[in-house]
Design a protein around this motif. Sequence first.
Motif, short mmCIF file in Angstrom:
data_model
loop_
_atom_site.label_atom_id
_atom_site.label_comp_id
_atom_site.label_asym_id
_atom_site.label_seq_id
_atom_site.Cartn_x
_atom_site.Cartn_y
_atom_site.Cartn_z
N GLN A 9 0.58 18.74 -6.85
CA GLN A 9 0.95 18.30 -5.50
C GLN A 9 0.72 19.41 -4.48
O GLN A 9 0.27 19.16 -3.37
N TRP A 13 -1.72 19.43 -1.34
CA TRP A 13 -1.27 19.76 0.02
C TRP A 13 -2.16 20.82 0.64
O TRP A 13 -2.56 20.72 1.79
N ALA A 28 6.67 24.65 1.60
CA ALA A 28 6.04 23.52 0.91
C ALA A 28 6.61 23.38 -0.50
O ALA A 28 6.87 22.27 -0.98
N GLY A 31 9.83 21.65 -0.36
CA GLY A 31 9.66 20.21 -0.20
C GLY A 31 9.36 19.52 -1.51
O GLY A 31 9.94 18.47 -1.83
N LEU A 32 8.49 20.13 -2.31
CA LEU A 32 8.12 19.51 -3.58
C LEU A 32 9.23 19.67 -4.61
O LEU A 32 9.29 18.93 -5.59
N SER A 99 3.53 21.59 8.77
CA SER A 99 3.42 20.62 7.69
C SER A 99 4.39 20.95 6.56
O SER A 99 5.11 20.08 6.05
N LEU A 103 7.44 18.75 5.01
CA LEU A 103 7.58 18.44 3.58
C LEU A 103 9.00 18.74 3.12
O LEU A 103 9.62 17.96 2.38
N GLU A 108 6.17 12.85 4.34
CA GLU A 108 4.82 12.98 3.81
C GLU A 108 3.94 13.45 4.96
O GLU A 108 4.21 13.17 6.12
N TRP A 109 2.89 14.12 4.61
CA TRP A 109 2.00 14.69 5.64
C TRP A 109 0.59 14.16 5.47
O TRP A 109 0.06 14.16 4.36
N LYS A 129 8.06 9.33 7.24
CA LYS A 129 9.23 9.27 6.37
C LYS A 129 9.87 7.91 6.58
O LYS A 129 10.38 7.63 7.67
N SER A 240 2.53 13.92 -0.74
CA SER A 240 3.93 13.51 -0.66
C SER A 240 4.81 14.56 -1.30
O SER A 240 4.33 15.40 -2.06
#
Length: 240
Positions: A9, A13, A28, A31-32, A99, A103, A108-109, A129, A240
């Motif tokens: 992911q 990204w 990031a 976010g994940l 971005s 996240l 989602e970007w 979102k 995502s």
Amino acid sequence: MQITRRDEQLVEWLNVVRMADMRSIRWAMAGLNGVTEPVSLRVAQKWVSRLVEVGLVDRERLTYQEGQIVWATHTATGRVAPNLYRQTTRHELAVAHVSARYLARGYEWFRDRRPQSLQDHQVDGVAVKGNLVELIEVELTPKALKRYQQIYNHHGQRLATEGVSRVVYLCTRDAAKTVAREADKFIFRDQRHRLVALPMFDEKGRWVGNDTDLWEGAPEPVESAAEIPTPPLWGSEVVS
DNA sequence: CTACTCACGAGCCAAGCGGC
DNA sequence: GCCGCTTGGCTCGTGAGTAG
């Protein structure tokens, strides 16, 4: 070494944003991981060196002060490595940072669709979102004044007809003033509150703003998969 | 259940560089 | 030369997964 879903992911990204600095990687990864605070710098560095080892990402240190820039390799994406010495690099790194923060807030970007016509304007990113759709622009230097009217006309159309919730400009202090002033002139009064200009970056493109200013104004998403706009509205690259 | 491996995160430290 | 900043090596602890 095994490649986890999160590794994939994060590489996806990186493919969308093209390049990122370590600060952005930290956000990031948060976010994940499903958390809202960035992972430690050390963790992000470990991750980068692990994926450099297997050839999925590469990195370069532009100056000793600013840390390293990371991108997904040709092996990972089929695309050539980005040129780090273009004038737009600072802007692209700033977009990647925004971005990454989106996240970390569960968005989602997406890359915006390619312009269809001369009147069309491609924004820097689209954050989604639930049923919330935000068009994101990063403005480190004000544009020529005459361009704002055309761009804002286009934003107005998308606010009215495409289910866009907000247009968010993340700017330097100077650019935010210009963006807001021109918006007062060119955005319809009933839409004006849906375009926000926040001074979040310093002149070097470093994030210095207060996050709460960005998230507090945001409407609450309604989690309904059926209402989530799908590509090709935004483009084909999804993270995502 | 126990022992082992692996991924991961945190903390500490050394080293390198630019700016002053 | 010192300060502030970054990277990367090292160690330690934790939790998940697996073999016996």
